[in-house]
Design a protein around this motif. Sequence first.
Motif, PDB file in Angstrom:
ATOM      1  N   LEU A   1       0.820  -1.210   0.000  1.00  0.00           N
ATOM      2  CA  LEU A   1       0.000   0.000   0.000  1.00  0.00           C
ATOM      3  C   LEU A   1       0.852   1.258   0.000  1.00  0.00           C
ATOM      4  CD1 LEU A   1      -2.834  -1.017   2.484  1.00  0.00           C
ATOM      5  CD2 LEU A   1      -3.027  -0.697   0.015  1.00  0.00           C
ATOM      6  N   ILE A   2       1.968   1.216   0.699  1.00  0.00           N
ATOM      7  CA  ILE A   2       2.863   2.372   0.727  1.00  0.00           C
ATOM      8  C   ILE A   2       3.493   2.592  -0.644  1.00  0.00           C
ATOM      9  CG2 ILE A   2       4.990   3.288   1.742  1.00  0.00           C
ATOM     10  CD1 ILE A   2       4.139   1.759   4.336  1.00  0.00           C
ATOM     11  N   THR A   3       3.817   1.512  -1.329  1.00  0.00           N
ATOM     12  CA  THR A   3       4.328   1.641  -2.697  1.00  0.00           C
ATOM     13  C   THR A   3       3.302   2.317  -3.594  1.00  0.00           C
ATOM     14  OG1 THR A   3       5.741  -0.318  -2.470  1.00  0.00           O
ATOM     15  CG2 THR A   3       5.161   0.362  -4.705  1.00  0.00           C
ATOM     16  N   ASP A   4       2.036   1.914  -3.465  1.00  0.00           N
ATOM     17  CA  ASP A   4       0.968   2.554  -4.243  1.00  0.00           C
ATOM     18  C   ASP A   4       0.851   4.037  -3.889  1.00  0.00           C
ATOM     19  OD1 ASP A   4       0.445   0.096  -5.357  1.00  0.00           O
ATOM     20  OD2 ASP A   4      -1.267  -0.334  -4.054  1.00  0.00           O
ATOM     21  N   LEU A   5       0.933   4.357  -2.606  1.00  0.00           N
ATOM     22  CA  LEU A   5       0.837   5.742  -2.170  1.00  0.00           C
ATOM     23  C   LEU A   5       1.968   6.580  -2.747  1.00  0.00           C
ATOM     24  CD1 LEU A   5      -0.440   7.922  -0.247  1.00  0.00           C
ATOM     25  CD2 LEU A   5       1.229   7.151   1.466  1.00  0.00           C
ATOM     26  N   ARG A   6       3.163   6.048  -2.726  1.00  0.00           N
ATOM     27  CA  ARG A   6       4.333   6.818  -3.172  1.00  0.00           C
ATOM     28  C   ARG A   6       4.294   7.123  -4.661  1.00  0.00           C
ATOM     29  NH1 ARG A   6       4.438   8.751   0.881  1.00  0.00           N
ATOM     30  NH2 ARG A   6       5.462   7.969   2.758  1.00  0.00           N
ATOM     31  N   LEU A   7       3.540   6.340  -5.437  1.00  0.00           N
ATOM     32  CA  LEU A   7       3.374   6.649  -6.855  1.00  0.00           C
ATOM     33  C   LEU A   7       2.550   7.915  -7.050  1.00  0.00           C
ATOM     34  CD1 LEU A   7       2.638   3.073  -8.264  1.00  0.00           C
ATOM     35  CD2 LEU A   7       4.774   4.368  -8.456  1.00  0.00           C
ATOM     36  N   ILE A   8       1.732   8.258  -6.031  1.00  0.00           N
ATOM     37  CA  ILE A   8       0.860   9.430  -6.119  1.00  0.00           C
ATOM     38  C   ILE A   8       1.403  10.588  -5.305  1.00  0.00           C
ATOM     39  CG2 ILE A   8      -1.536  10.226  -5.939  1.00  0.00           C
ATOM     40  CD1 ILE A   8      -2.322   7.257  -5.589  1.00  0.00           C
ATOM     41  N   SER A   9       1.879  10.280  -4.113  1.00  0.00           N
ATOM     42  CA  SER A   9       2.349  11.326  -3.192  1.00  0.00           C
ATOM     43  C   SER A   9       3.635  10.885  -2.496  1.00  0.00           C
ATOM     44  CB  SER A   9       1.287  11.631  -2.126  1.00  0.00           C
ATOM     45  OG  SER A   9       1.820  12.488  -1.127  1.00  0.00           O
ATOM     46  N   PRO A  10       4.715  11.620  -2.699  1.00  0.00           N
ATOM     47  CA  PRO A  10       5.968  11.274  -2.024  1.00  0.00           C
ATOM     48  C   PRO A  10       6.072  11.811  -0.604  1.00  0.00           C
ATOM     49  CG  PRO A  10       6.347  13.106  -3.519  1.00  0.00           C
ATOM     50  CD  PRO A  10       4.906  12.709  -3.679  1.00  0.00           C
ATOM     51  N   THR A  11       5.121  12.643  -0.193  1.00  0.00           N
ATOM     52  CA  THR A  11       5.265  13.340   1.088  1.00  0.00           C
ATOM     53  C   THR A  11       4.274  12.901   2.163  1.00  0.00           C
ATOM     54  OG1 THR A  11       3.815  15.123   0.300  1.00  0.00           O
ATOM     55  CG2 THR A  11       6.194  15.399  -0.031  1.00  0.00           C
ATOM     56  N   THR A  12       3.158  12.285   1.790  1.00  0.00           N
ATOM     57  CA  THR A  12       2.184  11.854   2.793  1.00  0.00           C
ATOM     58  C   THR A  12       2.822  10.837   3.733  1.00  0.00           C
ATOM     59  OG1 THR A  12       0.352  12.189   1.252  1.00  0.00           O
ATOM     60  CG2 THR A  12      -0.072  10.786   3.157  1.00  0.00           C
ATOM     61  N   ARG A  13       2.746  11.109   5.032  1.00  0.00           N
ATOM     62  CA  ARG A  13       3.323  10.193   6.001  1.00  0.00           C
ATOM     63  C   ARG A  13       2.421   8.981   6.183  1.00  0.00           C
ATOM     64  NH1 ARG A  13       7.407  11.641   9.070  1.00  0.00           N
ATOM     65  NH2 ARG A  13       6.689  10.445  10.881  1.00  0.00           N
ATOM     66  N   VAL A  14       2.981   7.921   6.761  1.00  0.00           N
ATOM     67  CA  VAL A  14       2.236   6.677   6.942  1.00  0.00           C
ATOM     68  C   VAL A  14       2.296   6.250   8.406  1.00  0.00           C
ATOM     69  CG1 VAL A  14       2.028   4.248   6.302  1.00  0.00           C
ATOM     70  CG2 VAL A  14       2.721   5.945   4.587  1.00  0.00           C
ATOM     71  N   ALA A  15       1.133   6.013   8.970  1.00  0.00           N
ATOM     72  CA  ALA A  15       1.035   5.466  10.323  1.00  0.00           C
ATOM     73  C   ALA A  15       0.336   4.113  10.248  1.00  0.00           C
ATOM     74  CB  ALA A  15       0.246   6.410  11.233  1.00  0.00           C
ATOM     75  N   ALA A  16       0.711   3.218  11.129  1.00  0.00           N
ATOM     76  CA  ALA A  16       0.065   1.906  11.207  1.00  0.00           C
ATOM     77  C   ALA A  16      -0.404   1.674  12.634  1.00  0.00           C
ATOM     78  CB  ALA A  16       1.028   0.800  10.782  1.00  0.00           C
ATOM     79  N   TRP A  17      -1.684   1.364  12.788  1.00  0.00           N
ATOM     80  CA  TRP A  17      -2.176   0.944  14.106  1.00  0.00           C
ATOM     81  C   TRP A  17      -1.824  -0.526  14.274  1.00  0.00           C
ATOM     82  CZ3 TRP A  17      -6.995   3.167  11.702  1.00  0.00           C
ATOM     83  CH2 TRP A  17      -7.150   4.507  12.024  1.00  0.00           C
ATOM     84  N   VAL A  18      -1.130  -0.852  15.339  1.00  0.00           N
ATOM     85  CA  VAL A  18      -0.726  -2.235  15.579  1.00  0.00           C
ATOM     86  C   VAL A  18      -1.017  -2.588  17.037  1.00  0.00           C
ATOM     87  CG1 VAL A  18       1.094  -3.949  15.328  1.00  0.00           C
ATOM     88  CG2 VAL A  18       1.153  -1.891  13.906  1.00  0.00           C
ATOM     89  N   VAL A  19      -1.792  -3.638  17.230  1.00  0.00           N
ATOM     90  CA  VAL A  19      -2.089  -4.111  18.581  1.00  0.00           C
ATOM     91  C   VAL A  19      -0.797  -4.569  19.241  1.00  0.00           C
ATOM     92  CG1 VAL A  19      -3.318  -5.864  19.914  1.00  0.00           C
ATOM     93  CG2 VAL A  19      -4.431  -4.759  17.965  1.00  0.00           C
ATOM     94  N   ALA A  20      -0.629  -4.239  20.525  1.00  0.00           N
ATOM     95  CA  ALA A  20       0.623  -4.540  21.218  1.00  0.00           C
ATOM     96  C   ALA A  20       0.355  -5.116  22.603  1.00  0.00           C
ATOM     97  CB  ALA A  20       1.486  -3.281  21.345  1.00  0.00           C
ATOM     98  N   ALA A  21       1.133  -6.133  22.946  1.00  0.00           N
ATOM     99  CA  ALA A  21       1.078  -6.716  24.292  1.00  0.00           C
ATOM    100  C   ALA A  21       2.457  -7.271  24.610  1.00  0.00           C
ATOM    101  CB  ALA A  21       0.021  -7.811  24.381  1.00  0.00           C
ATOM    102  N   VAL A  22       3.157  -6.636  25.546  1.00  0.00           N
ATOM    103  CA  VAL A  22       4.477  -7.092  25.965  1.00  0.00           C
ATOM    104  C   VAL A  22       4.306  -8.164  27.039  1.00  0.00           C
ATOM    105  CG1 VAL A  22       6.646  -6.425  27.049  1.00  0.00           C
ATOM    106  CG2 VAL A  22       5.548  -4.887  25.414  1.00  0.00           C
ATOM    107  N   ASP A  23       4.951  -9.312  26.830  1.00  0.00           N
ATOM    108  CA  ASP A  23       4.857 -10.445  27.769  1.00  0.00           C
ATOM    109  C   ASP A  23       3.402 -10.715  28.161  1.00  0.00           C
ATOM    110  OD1 ASP A  23       7.663 -10.711  27.803  1.00  0.00           O
ATOM    111  OD2 ASP A  23       7.832  -9.193  29.360  1.00  0.00           O
TER     112      ASP A  23
END
Length: 316
Positions: A187-209
């Motif tokens: 998806l980021i590759t697709d985005l970069r073909l259109i916009s080189p400057t839009t930042r990318v954030a990913a929501w990722v579930v997290a649980a340490v130990d």
Amino acid sequence: MRLSVSLGLWQDRPADEAVRTAQIADEQGYSEVWVGEMATYDAFALATAIGMRTRRIGLTVGPLAVTVRDPMMIAMGAASVAGLTGRPVDVALGTSSPVVVEEWHGRSRAGAATALREAVMALRPLLDGEKSDFSGTRVSSKGYRLRLPAPRSKLSVAAFGPAAVGAAALADRMVLNLLTPASAARLITDLRLISPTTRVAAWVVAAVDPDASAVEQIRRGTLPYLAAPGYGEMFAECGFGDLVAYARTRPHPRDLLAEIPDGLLESIALIGDSVEIMDRLDAYAEAGVDEVALVPVSSDGDPYGEATLKALADRP
């Protein structure tokens, strides 16, 4: 890589845990908390409560469904939270699900991809304090100007398919949810073909130990995505094609839940000790993700996700 925090709004945990999770994120030095909207709090109300009970953390409200909330509502809401809390307030947009939009709200999702793109275009001047003057095929707003100080919010767009990626290219950030690093990279590759400057954030579930209750929490959260278009193919690519095929027969949720292996959870979540999680964060960075919004699991063993947030705040 920058880390922020997104509130999980876990369905089987007390709703008011969200405020305490945000307070912990503030205390641990995270710069931003994402305040979404599920079945409990109105997002703007929750963001206001968080802003008044924390010291410095920035707020991003949403994703807000663009076929439910119009640009004026969103701009007024963002300006209200900023004015009442004195905090920077950003806005995230999305199309949400058929259940939320069509069943809960009784609205149509027809043309949702067009509405997403048009909402970005209509909101930008409104949030900057200009008078609205936008007329699209799905979204329009004419003649309104904020009376409160303009929040000058940055806009984020939750994206998965090509049309949403195109809308995200018009925004400040593209947001990805529940994706493997490999899927994020595409998806980021697709985005970069259109916009080189839009930042990318990913929501990722997290649980340490994590304890068993935390792992089960993640397992239940994954359940609705197994049969979903696009997500099912992503899980099949990871080697879980038989499970996806089973999910698409619409078995009882209890039976499907019992079949979800830990390996599937590990493909889209940060689970393990802090070293293992650092390796996973590196994989997202290599995929082109600029920021991971941690979704800390709140469980009996780690209420509010406090231990997880503290452990990852101390990362190298």
